[in-house]
Structures are given as structure tokens and as C-alpha cells.
Design a protein around this motif. Structure first.
Motif, short mmCIF file in Angstrom:
data_model
loop_
_atom_site.label_atom_id
_atom_site.label_comp_id
_atom_site.label_asym_id
_atom_site.label_seq_id
_atom_site.Cartn_x
_atom_site.Cartn_y
_atom_site.Cartn_z
N ARG A 357 42.03 58.67 9.12
CA ARG A 357 40.89 57.74 9.14
C ARG A 357 40.29 57.65 10.54
N GLU A 358 41.18 57.59 11.54
CA GLU A 358 40.70 57.51 12.91
C GLU A 358 39.90 58.75 13.29
N GLU A 359 40.37 59.91 12.84
CA GLU A 359 39.65 61.15 13.14
C GLU A 359 38.29 61.17 12.44
N ASP A 360 38.24 60.68 11.22
CA ASP A 360 36.97 60.65 10.48
C ASP A 360 35.98 59.70 11.15
N GLU A 361 36.50 58.54 11.57
CA GLU A 361 35.63 57.57 12.24
C GLU A 361 35.08 58.14 13.54
N GLU A 362 35.95 58.86 14.25
CA GLU A 362 35.50 59.47 15.51
C GLU A 362 34.42 60.51 15.26
N GLU A 363 34.57 61.30 14.19
CA GLU A 363 33.57 62.32 13.86
C GLU A 363 32.25 61.69 13.45
N LEU A 364 32.34 60.57 12.72
CA LEU A 364 31.12 59.88 12.32
C LEU A 364 30.36 59.35 13.53
N MET A 366 30.40 60.55 16.40
CA MET A 366 29.86 61.67 17.16
C MET A 366 28.79 62.41 16.38
N GLY A 367 28.49 61.92 15.18
CA GLY A 367 27.45 62.53 14.38
C GLY A 367 27.87 63.78 13.64
N ARG A 368 29.20 63.99 13.54
CA ARG A 368 29.68 65.18 12.82
C ARG A 368 30.13 64.75 11.43
N PHE A 369 29.18 64.57 10.51
CA PHE A 369 29.47 64.04 9.18
C PHE A 369 30.19 65.03 8.28
N GLY A 370 30.22 66.31 8.64
CA GLY A 370 30.85 67.30 7.76
C GLY A 370 32.35 67.17 7.65
N GLY A 371 32.94 66.44 8.54
CA GLY A 371 34.42 66.34 8.50
C GLY A 371 34.92 65.09 7.86
N HIS A 372 34.07 64.40 7.04
CA HIS A 372 34.43 63.09 6.49
C HIS A 372 35.71 63.10 5.66
N ASN A 373 35.93 64.13 4.89
CA ASN A 373 37.09 64.14 4.00
C ASN A 373 38.23 65.04 4.47
#
Length: 385
Positions: A357-364, A366-373
Motif C-alpha cells: 500500500r505504501e508503495e502504491d501511495e508513493e507511486e500515485l 509521483m504520478g505513476r498510476f500504472g503501478g496501482h495494483n
């Protein structure tokens, strides 16, 4: 006078004293296990073992066992002990196995070998007495093997016994009894039992061996004993009548007394052959030479198997003649660490979810939405197979 009750600890000590432990291995002395276990050098491509408790465990030291380390390899390793025969005794083979790598295809079974097995050249062609334990491959094969060597052939139990398929440690036990019954246990619970001669499809082989000997004995009894049988029941007190004429009436013979159903294994006229055979088998212990689970020269235990994905841990090996000792040993080893093992797995699972979850939040952010799941796709529980 009242008799004081025997304390429980005294009963336990007596039970241990009565049990014969042929082999017991817990790997509690570090790397010295290498002095007891011999790695086969029959093939340079055989995989290697290491001592490990895995990525999660109930006790870091107590849960250490032999772990496979290389993917797509055959493995062959064994340990020797003082040879013995289980003739007339119960035989218990027990150990723990843990597929923490999410087993897709590979063996988790053990083999019991004759004392003269060549450990350095151990391989798939090495003769064994017993093969027992789980085997998993794809969706079709998830079974517990129970294979016995009899009359120079290997015979599998005809019943389908399902093995555990999760990533936790499980306790497997095979009990072979002198009355030709058996039992398979997983985690201390009986999952299959029965009669060896029926559940191994050995009746035809056994009957074939018996029929030849039975026919010879039957013919011998009819040919050699019939006269003795008749003479035995002549009325010795009878005398020839005074008006008996041998020329007209033939030779006089004393009348016969009433015959019992059988006597000393001899068959009178009119008695069914099966009745005669039953009495003969009962009196001469005829079946003892056809016991299907007796092995004269047991002397080694080993792992000879294939694994596509390595990581399996083998531990808490035990060979004994006492079912109660085996049960108590299982409780003292696997029984003590199974709960903490699952607790550690649950903690790790939560940590993995949190990290994902922390990694997904960090990607969001940073604007990198492709790594959400992606984080959640990396996570799996050990019991989700």
C-alpha cells in the motif's frame, strides 16, 4: 492398604523406556548433521541441501531442517543407523515437511532403505523397502505415496490419499502393524487405515503363492493319509459275526465309528476343502511367511526426489516401534511450533500488505498510476494454493 497412584511423569518415563527408537533426527547440533547424512555423488547435477528454518517459523532453531536449494534438480541424501528387522513388531515412520515455496511440482516423501544401500551412489534405481509422503504436481497430483516392496516388486496403496498443499509445516506418519493393518496420519489425525493385503492389491500375488503349496498339501493328505484316517475310526471292540461267510460275504471289516469334522489336519470324506485348509492354516501358522510388511534388514532413511521449485524443509525424522512414543514426539516438536509458525506468517503477511500500500501511495503521489495494483499482486498467503 490403599495404593498410591503412579505419577504421570513416571508413566511417561516407562513408556520411553519400553519404546525402541531406531532413528531420530531434529538437527539441533548445527552443521554437525553433515557427519550423519551422506550426499549422493552419483550425479554431479544432484541438488544440494542446507540447514534452514525458512522464511517463517515457530522457533528459529527447533524448526531447522534439510532444505532443498536449487530449482529443477534431483536430490539424493541419506542417513544410516543400526540395522534391524520389524518382524513381529509395529513400525512407525514419521517426519515433518514444509513446502514454503508454494510447491508446483515435486516430491516431499522419504524412503526407507536396506542396510546395504550404497549411500554415495544413491539414485532413483536404488532399492528401497518403503516410500512414504506427499507428492505434488500441477492440479492432478496431490497425493500421499505409500509404496511397499514385496516379492521383488513395488506396490502402491490403491486408495487415493490427499496430501496437504499449503506452505506450512505438516507432520506425516505411517504405521505398519504386525497384524497386517496400517494407518496414515497427517498432523496427528488418522486420514486412512485398513488391511495391507487388500489396500495394496496383493491378494492375487499372495493367493498365487499359496495355491501351489495348498494343492500339494491337499493331494498329499488325500493320498497318504486316507488309510490312516479310516483305520483310526474302526471300531476296535467289534468282532466278526459267527455266521460270516468270507467266500460269500467277502473279507470282514470292523464297522466305522462316527467321524468328527476333522482330526489332526486329516480330511474325512464329505468335509469341504476350505474347512480343512482353514484348520491347517490355523494350526501351522501358514500365513506368517507371507507377511507383507516385514523387512529383515532396515538400515537407512533418505530423500531421493525431484523438485521443480526448491525450498522444501524436512525435519523431525523418527523411526520407532511404539505408536505412543511417536505421537508424543510429534507433539513435542511439530505440536509446539505449529501455532507460532502461523502467527509469524500472519505478521509477515500484514507487513507485506502494508508495504504494498505504501508503495502504491508513493507511486500515485509521483504520478505513476500504472503501478496501482502491482503491490497487491506480489502478495500471497501461504495457505492460498
Amino acid at each position: 492398604m490403599a495404593v498410591a497412584p503412579v505419577p504421570l511423569w513416571a508413566v511417561c518415563v516407562l513408556r520411553v523406556a519400553l519404546a525402541t527408537v531406531y532413528f531420530q533426527e531434529e538437527f539441533l547440533d548445527g552443521e554437525r548433521w553433515r557427519n550423519r547424512w551422506v550426499q549422493s555423488t552419483n550425479d554431479s547435477q544432484f541438488g544440494h541441501f542446507r540447514l534452514s528454518s525458512g522464511k517463517f517459523y515457530g522457533h528459529k532453531e527447533k524448526d531447522k531442517g534439510l532444505q532443498t536449494t536449487q530449482n529443477g534438480r534431483f536430490y539424493a541424501i541419506s542417513a544410516r543407523f543400526k540395522p534391524f528387522s520389524n518382524k513381529g513388531k509395529t513400525l512407525v515412520v514419521q517426519y515433518t515437511v514444509k513446502h514454503e515455496q508454494k510447491m508446483d511440482c515435486g516430491g516431499g516423501y522419504v524412503k526407507i532403505f536396506p542396510a546395504d544401500v550404497d549411500q554415495k551412489n544413491l539414485n532413483g534405481k536404488s532399492q528401497y523397502y518403503i516410500m512414504f509422503g506427499p507428492d505434488i504436481c500441477g492440479f492432478d497430483i496431490k497425493k500421499v505415496h505409500v509404496i511397499l516392496h514385496f516379492k521383488n516388486q513395488y506396490h502402491s496403496n490403491k486408495k487415493s490419499i490427499r496430501c496437504k498443499v499449503d506452505g506450512f509445516t505438516h507432520l506425516y506418519a505411517l504405521v505398519l502393524r504386525p497384524d497386517l493393518t496400517y494407518e496414515v496420519k497427517i498432523d496427528g489425525q488418522s486420514i486412512e487405515s485398513g488391511d495391507i493385503e487388500y489396500d495394496w492389491n496383493l491378494m492375487s500375488l499372495k493367493k498365487m503363492e499359496k495355491s501351489s503349496a495348498e494343492s500339494k498339501d491337499w493331494d498329499q493328505a488325500k493320498d497318504d493319509k486316507s488309510q490312516d484316517w479310516e483305520k483310526h475310526f474302526l471300531d476296535a471292540s467289534a468282532s466278526k459275526p459267527s455266521d460270516w461267510n468270507s467266500e460269500l460275504d467277502g473279507d470282514w471289516q470292523a464297522p466305522m465309528l462316527q467321524k468328527p469334522p476333522y482330526q489332526d489336519g486329516l480330511k474325512p470324506e464329505g468335509i469341504d476343502k476350505d474347512v480343512w485348509l482353514h484348520q491347517k492354516l490355523k494350526n501351522t501358522h501358514y500365513l506368517t511367511e507371507y507377511d507383507l510388511s516385514e523387512f529383515e534388514n532396515i538400515g537407512a532413511i533418505g530423500l531421493e526426489l525431484w523438485q521443480v521449485r526448491s525450498g522444501t524443509i524436512f525435519d523431525n525424522f523418527l523411526i520407532t516401534d511404539d505408536e505412543e512414543y511417536a505421537e508424543n514426539f510429534g507433539k513435542a516438536t511439530w505440536g509446539e511450533t505449529k501455532g507460532p509458525e502461523r502467527e509469524m506468517d500472519a505478521i509477515q503477511a500484514k507487513e507485506e500488505v502494508k508495504k504494498a500500500r505504501e508503495e502504491d501511495e508513493e507511486e500515485l503521489l509521483m504520478g505513476r498510476f500504472g503501478g496501482h495494483n502491482k503491490g497487491f499482486q506480489r502478495f500471497h498467503r501461504r495457505d492460498e494454493f
